[in-house]
Design a protein around this motif. Structure first.
Motif, PDB file in Angstrom:
ATOM      1  N   LEU A  77      36.060  32.576  39.446  1.00 16.98           N
ATOM      2  CA  LEU A  77      37.105  33.418  38.853  1.00 16.98           C
ATOM      3  C   LEU A  77      37.351  34.649  39.719  1.00 16.98           C
ATOM      4  CD1 LEU A  77      39.033  33.885  36.503  1.00 16.98           C
ATOM      5  CD2 LEU A  77      37.115  34.857  35.220  1.00 16.98           C
ATOM      6  N   ASP A  78      36.276  35.263  40.209  1.00 18.06           N
ATOM      7  CA  ASP A  78      36.423  36.398  41.133  1.00 18.06           C
ATOM      8  C   ASP A  78      37.163  35.971  42.402  1.00 18.06           C
ATOM      9  OD1 ASP A  78      35.313  38.612  39.832  1.00 18.06           O
ATOM     10  OD2 ASP A  78      33.278  38.058  40.417  1.00 18.06           O
ATOM     11  N   ASP A  79      36.765  34.813  42.944  1.00 15.20           N
ATOM     12  CA  ASP A  79      37.406  34.297  44.158  1.00 15.20           C
ATOM     13  C   ASP A  79      38.889  34.027  43.920  1.00 15.20           C
ATOM     14  OD1 ASP A  79      34.952  34.422  45.443  1.00 15.20           O
ATOM     15  OD2 ASP A  79      34.539  32.276  45.228  1.00 15.20           O
ATOM     16  N   ALA A  80      39.198  33.429  42.779  1.00 14.79           N
ATOM     17  CA  ALA A  80      40.595  33.123  42.461  1.00 14.79           C
ATOM     18  C   ALA A  80      41.427  34.396  42.380  1.00 14.79           C
ATOM     19  CB  ALA A  80      40.672  32.349  41.145  1.00 14.79           C
ATOM     20  N   ARG A  81      40.872  35.433  41.752  1.00 17.70           N
ATOM     21  CA  ARG A  81      41.615  36.696  41.645  1.00 17.70           C
ATOM     22  C   ARG A  81      41.900  37.262  43.031  1.00 17.70           C
ATOM     23  NH1 ARG A  81      40.235  41.722  41.916  1.00 17.70           N
ATOM     24  NH2 ARG A  81      38.025  41.341  41.681  1.00 17.70           N
ATOM     25  N   GLU A  82      40.904  37.228  43.900  1.00 21.71           N
ATOM     26  CA  GLU A  82      41.097  37.724  45.266  1.00 21.71           C
ATOM     27  C   GLU A  82      42.142  36.913  46.013  1.00 21.71           C
ATOM     28  OE1 GLU A  82      37.308  37.961  47.269  1.00 21.71           O
ATOM     29  OE2 GLU A  82      36.458  39.221  45.690  1.00 21.71           O
ATOM     30  N   GLU A  86      45.979  37.976  47.445  1.00 20.80           N
ATOM     31  CA  GLU A  86      46.447  37.800  48.821  1.00 20.80           C
ATOM     32  C   GLU A  86      47.829  37.151  48.856  1.00 20.80           C
ATOM     33  OE1 GLU A  86      43.431  35.501  50.801  1.00 20.80           O
ATOM     34  OE2 GLU A  86      41.936  37.110  50.628  1.00 20.80           O
ATOM     35  N   LEU A  87      48.140  36.365  47.832  1.00 23.22           N
ATOM     36  CA  LEU A  87      49.396  35.610  47.811  1.00 23.22           C
ATOM     37  C   LEU A  87      50.566  36.362  47.186  1.00 23.22           C
ATOM     38  CD1 LEU A  87      47.941  32.148  46.728  1.00 23.22           C
ATOM     39  CD2 LEU A  87      48.717  32.800  49.017  1.00 23.22           C
ATOM     40  N   VAL A  88      50.286  37.368  46.357  1.00 22.13           N
ATOM     41  CA  VAL A  88      51.371  38.070  45.662  1.00 22.13           C
ATOM     42  C   VAL A  88      51.810  39.310  46.434  1.00 22.13           C
ATOM     43  CG1 VAL A  88      50.661  37.251  43.398  1.00 22.13           C
ATOM     44  CG2 VAL A  88      49.851  39.469  44.197  1.00 22.13           C
ATOM     45  N   HIS A  89      52.983  39.772  46.088  1.00 21.66           N
ATOM     46  CA  HIS A  89      53.530  40.995  46.679  1.00 21.66           C
ATOM     47  C   HIS A  89      52.591  42.159  46.346  1.00 21.66           C
ATOM     48  CE1 HIS A  89      56.290  44.335  47.396  1.00 21.66           C
ATOM     49  NE2 HIS A  89      56.971  43.483  48.159  1.00 21.66           N
ATOM     50  N   PRO A  90      52.380  43.106  47.285  1.00 22.47           N
ATOM     51  CA  PRO A  90      51.451  44.230  47.043  1.00 22.47           C
ATOM     52  C   PRO A  90      51.694  44.987  45.741  1.00 22.47           C
ATOM     53  CG  PRO A  90      52.128  44.213  49.332  1.00 22.47           C
ATOM     54  CD  PRO A  90      52.933  43.141  48.641  1.00 22.47           C
ATOM     55  N   ARG A  91      52.926  45.131  45.310  1.00 23.55           N
ATOM     56  CA  ARG A  91      53.178  45.888  44.081  1.00 23.55           C
ATOM     57  C   ARG A  91      52.762  45.120  42.828  1.00 23.55           C
ATOM     58  NH1 ARG A  91      58.403  44.312  41.908  1.00 23.55           N
ATOM     59  NH2 ARG A  91      59.446  43.072  43.478  1.00 23.55           N
ATOM     60  N   LEU A  92      52.478  43.820  42.952  1.00 22.74           N
ATOM     61  CA  LEU A  92      52.042  43.028  41.800  1.00 22.74           C
ATOM     62  C   LEU A  92      50.523  42.911  41.703  1.00 22.74           C
ATOM     63  CD1 LEU A  92      54.614  40.089  42.003  1.00 22.74           C
ATOM     64  CD2 LEU A  92      54.682  42.102  40.521  1.00 22.74           C
ATOM     65  N   LYS A  93      49.811  43.321  42.731  1.00 25.84           N
ATOM     66  CA  LYS A  93      48.361  43.148  42.762  1.00 25.84           C
ATOM     67  C   LYS A  93      47.654  43.792  41.582  1.00 25.84           C
ATOM     68  CE  LYS A  93      47.823  42.374  47.652  1.00 25.84           C
ATOM     69  NZ  LYS A  93      47.121  42.689  48.869  1.00 25.84           N
ATOM     70  N   SER A  94      48.126  44.931  41.142  1.00 26.96           N
ATOM     71  CA  SER A  94      47.459  45.625  40.035  1.00 26.96           C
ATOM     72  C   SER A  94      47.590  44.852  38.725  1.00 26.96           C
ATOM     73  CB  SER A  94      48.017  47.033  39.866  1.00 26.96           C
ATOM     74  OG  SER A  94      49.366  46.970  39.466  1.00 26.96           O
ATOM     75  N   ARG A  95      48.520  43.913  38.658  1.00 22.35           N
ATOM     76  CA  ARG A  95      48.729  43.151  37.428  1.00 22.35           C
ATOM     77  C   ARG A  95      47.940  41.849  37.401  1.00 22.35           C
ATOM     78  NH1 ARG A  95      54.661  42.906  35.668  1.00 22.35           N
ATOM     79  NH2 ARG A  95      53.604  42.514  33.717  1.00 22.35           N
ATOM     80  N   ILE A  96      47.245  41.540  38.497  1.00 23.01           N
ATOM     81  CA  ILE A  96      46.442  40.326  38.562  1.00 23.01           C
ATOM     82  C   ILE A  96      45.024  40.676  38.105  1.00 23.01           C
ATOM     83  CG2 ILE A  96      45.566  38.461  40.023  1.00 23.01           C
ATOM     84  CD1 ILE A  96      48.663  38.563  39.707  1.00 23.01           C
TER      85      ILE A  96
END
Length: 133
Positions: A77-82, A86-96
């Motif tokens: 789960l930790d790996d998947a979040r990381e 990496e795949l989403v736009h930087p402004r969306l990272k906080s929502r993952i």
């Protein structure tokens, strides 16, 4: 009352030392109940909602839940979040979040179960796991 003369209600309850332990338990329960009431009474009332604050839609309501995961799943789960970050736009990272990932994964699995029943991937994996043990 000096420390030597104080009566320890909890000690009596635990040891069953006194005949009137039930009365003391009742007194203790009343005290706890009164304390709880006074704490609720002193809690400030909620302020009116901010007109600019968006009300959550029915799909946004959440409940906290605790479940045990295997160490392997926990690490995956930790790996998947990381990897998703990496795949989403930087402004969306906080929502993952891991909660978002788990919620989405469970939603997909439960939808499949609802549609396919015992032929669903969930049932196949559960039965396979149970038969191993």
């Amino acid at each position: 009352m000096s420390a030597k003369n104080k009566h320890d209600i909890m000690d009596d309850l635990l040891k069953g030392a006194e005949e009137d332990a039930a009365h003391e338990a009742s007194s203790l329960a009343k005290l706890i109940h009164r304390t709880g009431e006074s704490l609720r009474a002193t809690t400030p009332a909620e302020s009116p909602p901010d007109p600019e604050h968006k009300k959550p839609s029915p799909g946004d309501s959440k409940k906290k839940s605790t479940h045990y995961l295997s160490e392997e799943i926990f690490e995956d789960l930790d790996d998947a979040r990381e990897k998703i970050n990496e795949l989403v736009h930087p402004r969306l990272k906080s929502r993952i979040s891991k909660s978002r990932i788990v919620n989405q994964a469970l939603s997909m699995i439960l939808k499949d179960f609802e549609e396919k029943g015992e032929k669903s991937h969930l049932m196949k994996e559960i039965l396979k796991d149970i038969r191993k043990k």
